[in-house]
Design a protein around this motif. Structure first.
Motif, mmCIF file in Angstrom:
data_model
loop_
_atom_site.group_PDB
_atom_site.id
_atom_site.type_symbol
_atom_site.label_atom_id
_atom_site.label_comp_id
_atom_site.label_asym_id
_atom_site.label_seq_id
_atom_site.Cartn_x
_atom_site.Cartn_y
_atom_site.Cartn_z
ATOM 1 N N UNK A 1 -35.731 22.396 4.816
ATOM 2 C CA UNK A 1 -36.931 21.983 5.541
ATOM 3 C C UNK A 1 -36.597 20.700 6.286
ATOM 4 N N UNK A 2 -36.616 20.711 7.611
ATOM 5 C CA UNK A 2 -36.240 19.521 8.372
ATOM 6 C C UNK A 2 -37.190 18.347 8.105
ATOM 7 N N UNK A 3 -36.631 17.148 8.076
ATOM 8 C CA UNK A 3 -37.428 15.929 8.012
ATOM 9 C C UNK A 3 -37.843 15.565 9.436
ATOM 10 N N UNK A 4 -39.103 15.150 9.589
ATOM 11 C CA UNK A 4 -39.633 14.841 10.913
ATOM 12 C C UNK A 4 -39.933 13.349 10.997
ATOM 13 N N UNK A 5 -39.429 12.712 12.034
ATOM 14 C CA UNK A 5 -39.699 11.300 12.269
ATOM 15 C C UNK A 5 -40.625 11.165 13.468
ATOM 16 N N UNK B 1 -36.183 15.534 14.616
ATOM 17 C CA UNK B 1 -36.050 16.345 13.404
ATOM 18 C C UNK B 1 -34.611 16.239 12.921
ATOM 19 N N UNK B 2 -34.437 16.108 11.607
ATOM 20 C CA UNK B 2 -33.075 15.946 11.108
ATOM 21 C C UNK B 2 -32.927 16.531 9.709
ATOM 22 N N UNK B 3 -31.668 16.771 9.368
ATOM 23 C CA UNK B 3 -31.275 17.226 8.036
ATOM 24 C C UNK B 3 -30.098 16.365 7.601
ATOM 25 N N UNK B 4 -30.062 15.996 6.329
ATOM 26 C CA UNK B 4 -29.012 15.128 5.815
ATOM 27 C C UNK B 4 -27.721 15.914 5.573
ATOM 28 N N UNK C 1 -31.136 17.571 14.280
ATOM 29 C CA UNK C 1 -29.895 16.809 14.216
ATOM 30 C C UNK C 1 -29.466 16.634 12.761
ATOM 31 N N UNK C 2 -28.176 16.428 12.565
ATOM 32 C CA UNK C 2 -27.630 16.205 11.227
ATOM 33 C C UNK C 2 -27.278 14.731 11.096
ATOM 34 N N UNK C 3 -27.839 14.083 10.066
ATOM 35 C CA UNK C 3 -27.592 12.661 9.847
ATOM 36 C C UNK C 3 -26.454 12.454 8.858
ATOM 37 N N UNK C 4 -25.682 11.413 9.079
ATOM 38 C CA UNK C 4 -24.632 11.033 8.144
ATOM 39 C C UNK C 4 -23.246 11.392 8.623
ATOM 40 N N UNK C 5 -23.101 12.589 9.161
ATOM 41 C CA UNK C 5 -21.793 13.049 9.611
ATOM 42 C C UNK C 5 -21.971 14.356 10.374
ATOM 43 N N UNK C 6 -21.073 14.624 11.288
ATOM 44 C CA UNK C 6 -21.166 15.866 12.054
ATOM 45 C C UNK C 6 -20.705 17.044 11.202
ATOM 46 N N UNK C 7 -21.472 18.134 11.281
ATOM 47 C CA UNK C 7 -21.099 19.334 10.532
ATOM 48 C C UNK C 7 -19.816 19.945 11.102
ATOM 49 N N UNK D 1 -33.640 24.599 17.336
ATOM 50 C CA UNK D 1 -34.782 23.835 17.847
ATOM 51 C C UNK D 1 -36.072 24.369 17.223
ATOM 52 N N UNK D 2 -37.019 23.465 16.998
ATOM 53 C CA UNK D 2 -38.289 23.838 16.373
ATOM 54 C C UNK D 2 -39.447 23.261 17.185
ATOM 55 N N UNK D 3 -40.652 23.701 16.838
ATOM 56 C CA UNK D 3 -41.873 23.155 17.444
ATOM 57 C C UNK D 3 -42.557 22.239 16.432
#
Length: 319
Positions: free
Chosen positions: A293-297, A277-280, A239-245, A255-257
């Motif tokens: 590199x995606x951030x994982x929560x 998983x998200x990217x800013x 997912x993209x955080x902050x605003x929609x691309x 999608x990732x594993x």
């Protein structure tokens, strides 16, 4: 007859040796007795104890030991040096009115404050004067930070954060020092080979001895040890955080594993809803390379082992 004479001579020789040794021992004891009754001068080291009013506290530790030049008989000095455990320089400042935070202690005050044996004459002291730095007293509670390393047995892991009981410590001392203390460490400790949860008592560090008092002196550390396990979560959407691309931006793959590790009890409770998983957005817009590199929560009580793939591409799609 010849045997009897030799035996008698041998016995006489032993008697003579014992007599010589006895006389020598008596002479040494007599010399020691006479010598120890003579008067001598020497230097002795004794601890300094400072007693302040209830509303004052030390800002820095004064000299812990002072050197006193003393005169006394050999017996007195021998006892003072080797057997007296109560000798001290007791500086009683309870009734002193502090006009400022520095109190100058003179040579005469130090000599008068020396608590030695009776009939011991004090001739001098080093240093000849000292300064006592004080301030107003205050107290507060600060969190305890454990300085403990746990290496579980093979195939086991520490789950979640360590639990500390109590989790805070009351510190008391000079207000200028107390206000700058944000936390208090435990003593350093290494625990190895544990295969089940445990509790251990750990002392708190006394790094400001004679400056800061603290209570309690010990805390209990509780660690949750479980058999380690792994679990893979496939098709975790990025997912993209902050605003929609913008619609012409493409994420590959979308999608990732995500592979997690932790205690078997905690891992078994997880579902894909616990992983994200998200990217800013701002990083995507300002980037010129297009590789991220995606951030994982994930929950706090598990650890990220790997993501597949580790990098994704984001690019503008041209018509």
């Amino acid at each position: 007859m010849e045997f009897s004479v030799k035996a008698i001579k041998g016995q006489l020789k032993k008697v003579k040796i014992k007599g010589v040794l006895g006389s020598l021992g008596f002479a040494v004891l007599l010399w020691l007795f006479v010598s120890l009754n003579d008067s001598y001068i020497t230097w002795v080291q004794i601890p300094l104890v400072v007693d302040l009013p209830a509303n004052r506290a030390l800002e820095r530790a004064p000299e812990q030991m002072l050197l006193f030049e003393v005169r006394g008989t050999g017996w007195q000095l021998f006892s003072l040096l080797f057997f007296n455990t109560t000798a001290r320089c007791y500086l009683n400042l309870n009734k002193v009115v502090f006009n400022n935070d520095v109190y100058n202690v003179t040579k005469d005050e130090l000599i008068k404050s020396a608590d030695l044996m009776k009939n011991i004459e004090i001739k001098n002291v080093r240093p000849e004067s000292i300064q006592i730095f004080t301030g107003q007293i205050s107290s507060k509670k600060v969190p305890v930070i454990p300085d403990i390393e746990i290496i579980p047995g093979e195939g086991f892991t520490v789950v979640g954060k360590l639990k500390i009981e109590p989790d805070s410590v009351l510190i008391k001392g000079n207000s200028r020092i107390v206000e700058n203390i944000r936390y208090w460490n435990t003593e350093k400790m290494l625990v190895k080979g544990k295969i089940k949860s445990f509790s251990i008592s750990v002392g708190l560090k006394d790094t400001l001895r004679n400056i800061i008092d603290f209570s309690p002196n010990y805390v209990n550390i509780l660690a949750n040890i479980q058999q380690s396990a792994q679990k893979s979560f496939k098709d975790v959407e990025i997912k993209v955080l902050g605003k929609q691309l913008p619609s012409n931006y493409v994420i590959q793959p979308q999608r990732i594993t995500v592979i997690l590790t932790g205690g078997i009890e905690e891992i078994s409770k997880l579902s894909i809803n616990d992983v994200s998983a998200y990217i800013n957005y701002n990083e995507v817009i300002s980037d010129s390379v297009g590789i991220f590199k995606p951030e994982i929560k994930i929950p706090d009580n598990v650890k990220l082992l790997n993501i597949e793939p580790s990098l994704v591409r984001i690019f503008k799609q041209t018509k």
